[in-house]
Design a protein around this motif. Structure first.
Motif, mmCIF file in Angstrom:
data_model
loop_
_atom_site.group_PDB
_atom_site.id
_atom_site.type_symbol
_atom_site.label_atom_id
_atom_site.label_comp_id
_atom_site.label_asym_id
_atom_site.label_seq_id
_atom_site.Cartn_x
_atom_site.Cartn_y
_atom_site.Cartn_z
ATOM 1 N N UNK A 352 0.825 -1.201 0.000
ATOM 2 C CA UNK A 352 0.000 0.000 0.000
ATOM 3 C C UNK A 352 0.866 1.260 0.000
ATOM 4 N N UNK A 353 2.014 1.184 0.668
ATOM 5 C CA UNK A 353 2.884 2.349 0.719
ATOM 6 C C UNK A 353 3.420 2.687 -0.669
ATOM 7 N N UNK A 354 3.711 1.662 -1.462
ATOM 8 C CA UNK A 354 4.172 1.890 -2.828
ATOM 9 C C UNK A 354 3.116 2.640 -3.635
ATOM 10 N N UNK A 355 1.848 2.233 -3.482
ATOM 11 C CA UNK A 355 0.750 2.885 -4.195
ATOM 12 C C UNK A 355 0.682 4.364 -3.828
ATOM 13 N N UNK A 356 0.740 4.639 -2.536
ATOM 14 C CA UNK A 356 0.602 6.021 -2.053
ATOM 15 C C UNK A 356 1.794 6.870 -2.504
ATOM 16 N N UNK A 357 3.000 6.338 -2.376
ATOM 17 C CA UNK A 357 4.190 7.085 -2.778
ATOM 18 C C UNK A 357 4.161 7.402 -4.269
ATOM 19 N N UNK A 358 3.737 6.446 -5.072
ATOM 20 C CA UNK A 358 3.646 6.683 -6.518
ATOM 21 C C UNK A 358 2.594 7.737 -6.850
ATOM 22 N N UNK A 359 1.466 7.702 -6.131
ATOM 23 C CA UNK A 359 0.390 8.653 -6.403
ATOM 24 C C UNK A 359 0.808 10.078 -6.060
ATOM 25 N N UNK A 360 1.511 10.228 -4.941
ATOM 26 C CA UNK A 360 1.918 11.558 -4.498
ATOM 27 C C UNK A 360 3.167 12.034 -5.247
ATOM 28 N N UNK A 361 3.914 11.072 -5.811
ATOM 29 C CA UNK A 361 5.119 11.443 -6.550
ATOM 30 C C UNK A 361 6.373 11.443 -5.716
ATOM 31 N N UNK A 362 6.399 10.627 -4.658
ATOM 32 C CA UNK A 362 7.575 10.529 -3.802
ATOM 33 C C UNK A 362 8.410 9.318 -4.202
ATOM 34 N N UNK A 363 9.726 9.362 -3.965
ATOM 35 C CA UNK A 363 10.598 8.249 -4.356
ATOM 36 C C UNK A 363 10.341 6.991 -3.518
ATOM 37 N N UNK A 364 9.998 5.911 -4.199
ATOM 38 C CA UNK A 364 9.726 4.644 -3.519
ATOM 39 C C UNK A 364 10.982 4.112 -2.836
ATOM 40 N N UNK A 365 12.159 4.453 -3.378
ATOM 41 C CA UNK A 365 13.414 3.899 -2.847
ATOM 42 C C UNK A 365 13.652 4.228 -1.369
ATOM 43 N N UNK A 366 13.058 5.321 -0.897
ATOM 44 C CA UNK A 366 13.274 5.703 0.501
ATOM 45 C C UNK A 366 12.641 4.715 1.480
#
Length: 403
Positions: A352-366
């Motif tokens: 779920x965190x991956x989905x949210x990070x992608x939607x907001x435009x934040x780097x998933x790598x963090x």
């Protein structure tokens, strides 16, 4: 009743001892702690063994016990509404806490290893919705797909309401007996709780190491602080608002379930214990508990929602990407919506965190930075998930008894 109180009081005491000794054992003798993981794993497996037949039979019997589709609709809407309310309040608490403490703004991210974050599978709303529908119910039962089992059990129960009484009676007798047998087995498994908790805690401490915890202590403190605030203040306030009972006395009576959730990090594995404890110690009618608790084990994710909110805002601070008020509102809405799709299994919220990070435009790598302590925080947020289930179950039970 007195005998039951003594039984759970003794178990609670031994569980607390098991947690303390497990933490000590994992710190002092990590190699031995890693080797004895089989004890804790066997304990969790015994609990999960009961979940599928218990959920299916409990929901089916509960729906037939309601007697009509109208009653089911009324009770179901109240239950979902309360779960959404508590989840929204959890997200709101997390966002306020992060705006107060601003952790992660001055933390260096140099040298991070990103390999862990990139291994997570892709996710979409379409796949989440379709995943609720079982194309083969026997496969869903064998694989333990909780949402699919719940959907089929509800449809099967509703369809059975349209059958004649003579056709309903053998079905009710069968699944009532199955449910009772599963709860009796849950009593036996509860006796193993202190040993299982000792094994699980010691393994987690030995695997993660104290150094990792110290390195992210501010992040851990905020997550745990939000969880404790929601559990000790927000949820009791909600219970008090909708009922006249003492929330802290009730939570004290049913504390066995949150403790179990903390040790297993799985709402599904805790379900047999929650159902037994809430009926025997919480005074909840079995019919109401059988409907509300299995549903809550899948759709009620207060702890997960609070954790995701803190984690995403923490990653935003690490990346130097300030989120506006509108962005944070969008984050809150997204977390509440996605929390329903989180499986009742350890660490599923990372997807779920991956989905949210992608939607907001934040780097998933963090994500790689916080994955190190995810297991420990998973135990805390699962305990809050179960606490929310217990609160909503009590509210629904009080409403039904007034009727």
């Amino acid at each position: 009743m007195i005998a039951k109180v003594k039984k759970y009081a003794t178990t609670n005491t031994l569980v607390i001892v098991g947690i303390l000794l497990g933490a000590l054992f994992g710190s002092i003798l990590p190699e031995l702690a890693l080797k004895q993981k089989v004890l804790g794993t066997a304990f969790v497996y015994f609990l999960k063994m009961l979940v599928v037949p218990l959920v299916f039979s409990s929901i089916y019997v509960a729906i037939l016990g309601l007697g009509s589709v109208e009653h089911l609709k009324r009770m179901g809407l109240k239950t979902i509404g309360l779960y959404l309310l508590t989840t929204t309040l959890a997200v709101l608490t997390a966002i306020i806490a992060m705006n107060i403490f601003h952790i992660g703004e001055h933390v260096s991210s140099a040298g991070l290893e990103f390999s862990q974050a990139s291994t997570l599978a892709p996710f979409s709303f379409e796949s989440m919705i379709l995943s609720f529908i079982p194309t083969n119910i026997f496969h869903a039962l064998s694989s333990g797909s909780m949402m699919q089992i719940i959907v089929f059990a509800i449809l099967f129960g509703v369809a059975s309401l349209y059958l004649s009484k003579s056709q309903q009676e053998p079905m009710i007798n069968l699944f009532t007996s199955v449910s009772e047998a599963m709860l009796k087995m849950a009593e036996w498994v509860i006796l193993l709780t202190p040993i299982g908790v000792f094994s699980l805690i010691s393994y987690v401490i030995a695997e993660q190491g104290i150094e990792v915890i110290f390195g992210l202590y501010k992040y851990i403190l905020v997550v745990v602080g939000v969880i404790l605030f929601h559990a000790l203040f927000t949820l009791p306030a909600v219970l008090r608002l909708f009922t006249k009972i003492n929330p802290y006395r009730y939570l004290s009576d049913v504390r066995e379930a949150p403790i179990m959730a903390f040790s297993t990090a799985s709402s599904a594995a805790t379900l047999p214990v929650s159902m037994r404890v809430v009926e025997e110690m919480g005074g909840v009618d079995k019919k109401n508990a059988s409907f509300v608790l299995p549903l809550g084990a899948t759709v009620s994710m207060d702890g997960t929602a609070a954790y995701l909110s803190v984690a995403v805002l923490y990653i935003a601070n690490l990346a130097g990407v300030p989120l506006s008020f509108g962005d944070q509102v969008l984050l809150g809405v997204t977390v509440v919506a996605l929390s329903v799709g989180v499986a009742a299994l350890p660490s599923a919220s990372l997807v779920m965190m991956v989905v949210i990070l992608n939607q907001i435009g934040l780097p998933v790598e963090y994500m790689a930075l916080i994955v190190a302590v995810d297991r420990i925080l998973d135990m805390c947020r699962t305990s809050l998930n179960v606490t929310s289930d217990l609160i909503v179950t009590k509210i629904i039970d009080e409403y039904e008894k007034r009727r």
